[in-house]
Design a protein around this motif. Structure first.
Motif, mmCIF file in Angstrom:
data_model
loop_
_atom_site.group_PDB
_atom_site.id
_atom_site.type_symbol
_atom_site.label_atom_id
_atom_site.label_comp_id
_atom_site.label_asym_id
_atom_site.label_seq_id
_atom_site.Cartn_x
_atom_site.Cartn_y
_atom_site.Cartn_z
ATOM 1 N N LYS A 11 0.827 -1.208 0.000
ATOM 2 C CA LYS A 11 0.000 0.000 0.000
ATOM 3 C C LYS A 11 0.861 1.258 0.000
ATOM 4 O O LYS A 11 0.596 2.201 -0.750
ATOM 5 C CB LYS A 11 -0.906 -0.026 1.238
ATOM 6 N N ASP A 12 1.897 1.277 0.836
ATOM 7 C CA ASP A 12 2.762 2.457 0.933
ATOM 8 C C ASP A 12 3.456 2.756 -0.390
ATOM 9 O O ASP A 12 3.600 3.920 -0.762
ATOM 10 C CB ASP A 12 3.801 2.276 2.049
ATOM 11 N N GLY A 13 3.877 1.712 -1.096
ATOM 12 C CA GLY A 13 4.529 1.913 -2.380
ATOM 13 C C GLY A 13 3.597 2.522 -3.412
ATOM 14 O O GLY A 13 3.984 3.405 -4.183
ATOM 15 N N LYS A 14 2.350 2.074 -3.411
ATOM 16 C CA LYS A 14 1.360 2.610 -4.359
ATOM 17 C C LYS A 14 1.016 4.060 -4.017
ATOM 18 O O LYS A 14 0.903 4.912 -4.896
ATOM 19 C CB LYS A 14 0.124 1.727 -4.385
ATOM 20 N N ILE A 15 0.843 4.345 -2.734
ATOM 21 C CA ILE A 15 0.555 5.717 -2.310
ATOM 22 C C ILE A 15 1.728 6.629 -2.660
ATOM 23 O O ILE A 15 1.534 7.757 -3.116
ATOM 24 C CB ILE A 15 0.233 5.773 -0.800
ATOM 25 N N GLY A 16 2.951 6.134 -2.464
ATOM 26 C CA GLY A 16 4.134 6.921 -2.828
ATOM 27 C C GLY A 16 4.174 7.227 -4.315
ATOM 28 O O GLY A 16 4.509 8.346 -4.723
ATOM 29 N N LEU A 17 3.834 6.249 -5.145
ATOM 30 C CA LEU A 17 3.787 6.465 -6.588
ATOM 31 C C LEU A 17 2.724 7.507 -6.935
ATOM 32 O O LEU A 17 2.974 8.417 -7.735
ATOM 33 C CB LEU A 17 3.503 5.152 -7.317
ATOM 34 N N GLU A 18 1.548 7.396 -6.343
ATOM 35 C CA GLU A 18 0.477 8.368 -6.603
ATOM 36 C C GLU A 18 0.913 9.782 -6.247
ATOM 37 O O GLU A 18 0.676 10.725 -7.013
ATOM 38 C CB GLU A 18 -0.783 7.996 -5.807
ATOM 39 N N GLU A 19 1.552 9.941 -5.096
ATOM 40 C CA GLU A 19 1.997 11.277 -4.663
ATOM 41 C C GLU A 19 3.090 11.833 -5.582
ATOM 42 O O GLU A 19 3.081 13.010 -5.919
ATOM 43 C CB GLU A 19 2.486 11.230 -3.210
ATOM 44 N N THR A 20 4.032 10.984 -5.972
ATOM 45 C CA THR A 20 5.101 11.422 -6.872
ATOM 46 C C THR A 20 4.525 11.864 -8.211
ATOM 47 O O THR A 20 4.911 12.910 -8.746
ATOM 48 C CB THR A 20 6.121 10.285 -7.091
ATOM 49 N N LEU A 21 3.602 11.075 -8.748
ATOM 50 C CA LEU A 21 2.983 11.432 -10.025
ATOM 51 C C LEU A 21 2.210 12.740 -9.904
ATOM 52 O O LEU A 21 2.269 13.590 -10.793
ATOM 53 C CB LEU A 21 2.076 10.307 -10.515
ATOM 54 N N LYS A 22 1.503 12.913 -8.805
ATOM 55 C CA LYS A 22 0.748 14.158 -8.582
ATOM 56 C C LYS A 22 1.681 15.367 -8.619
ATOM 57 O O LYS A 22 1.404 16.355 -9.306
ATOM 58 C CB LYS A 22 0.024 14.081 -7.237
ATOM 59 N N GLU A 23 2.794 15.287 -7.913
ATOM 60 C CA GLU A 23 3.750 16.405 -7.871
ATOM 61 C C GLU A 23 4.333 16.693 -9.249
ATOM 62 O O GLU A 23 4.413 17.848 -9.669
ATOM 63 C CB GLU A 23 4.877 16.089 -6.890
ATOM 64 N N LYS A 24 4.734 15.651 -9.953
ATOM 65 C CA LYS A 24 5.373 15.840 -11.266
ATOM 66 C C LYS A 24 4.377 16.361 -12.299
ATOM 67 O O LYS A 24 4.726 17.212 -13.116
ATOM 68 C CB LYS A 24 6.003 14.537 -11.734
ATOM 69 N N ILE A 25 3.151 15.863 -12.271
ATOM 70 C CA ILE A 25 2.143 16.343 -13.222
ATOM 71 C C ILE A 25 1.767 17.789 -12.895
ATOM 72 O O ILE A 25 1.592 18.613 -13.803
ATOM 73 C CB ILE A 25 0.904 15.415 -13.236
ATOM 74 N N ASN A 26 1.668 18.126 -11.620
ATOM 75 C CA ASN A 26 1.362 19.510 -11.230
ATOM 76 C C ASN A 26 2.427 20.484 -11.722
ATOM 77 O O ASN A 26 2.124 21.642 -12.004
ATOM 78 C CB ASN A 26 1.183 19.632 -9.718
#
Length: 142
Positions: free
Chosen positions: A108-123
């Motif tokens: 779960k932590d790995g998936k949440i980390g990926l989601e957060e990283t993608l959010k920052e980079k796309i923003n």
């Protein structure tokens, strides 16, 4: 003369009380308006969301992943911009996944980390609005 002074004092007090009451009313209405900020309905969320179709790519090492996303934006304009930037979004996703090992994405932590990283980079790409949340909608790790 005394009546005139008394009338003037009463008039000044009446104006002062009215002003204080008006200011208090504005403050109360402003505070209530801010506290009633409600979450958007599911229809509003869907109207401002973009689906990223399934992407199949290699991870660092010999593993690969099939994954798809739904990206929630803060407005319809942001959604329109994100739809135009789909090739850039896919590029960011592929680059991020190619730097990760399968063990990093299993929990779960790995998936949440990926989601957060993608959010920052796309923003960092966005000009019209921002990404509120990235959701993994499908994931197959092999």
């Amino acid at each position: 003369m005394k009546n005139n002074k008394l009338l003037m004092i009463m008039l000044i007090l009446l104006v002062a009380i009215t002003l204080v009451g008006a200011v208090a009313l504005v403050v109360v209405l402003k505070v209530n308006g801010e506290s009633e900020h409600k979450e958007p309905s599911i229809e509003e969320v869907l109207e401002a969301s973009v689906d990223v179709p399934e992407i199949t790519t290699n991870l660092q090492g010999n593993d690969f992943i099939k994954i798809s996303f739904k990206i929630e934006t803060d407005s319809k304009k942001a959604k329109e911009e994100l739809e135009k930037r789909d090739f850039q979004v896919k590029n960011i996703i592929i680059q991020e996944l190619s730097e990760r090992e399968s063990e990093e994405l299993q929990g779960k932590d790995g998936k949440i980390g990926l989601e957060e990283t993608l959010k920052e980079k796309i923003n960092s790409l966005m000009l019209e609005g921002k990404v509120k949340k990235v959701y993994i909608t499908q994931s197959l790790l092999q």
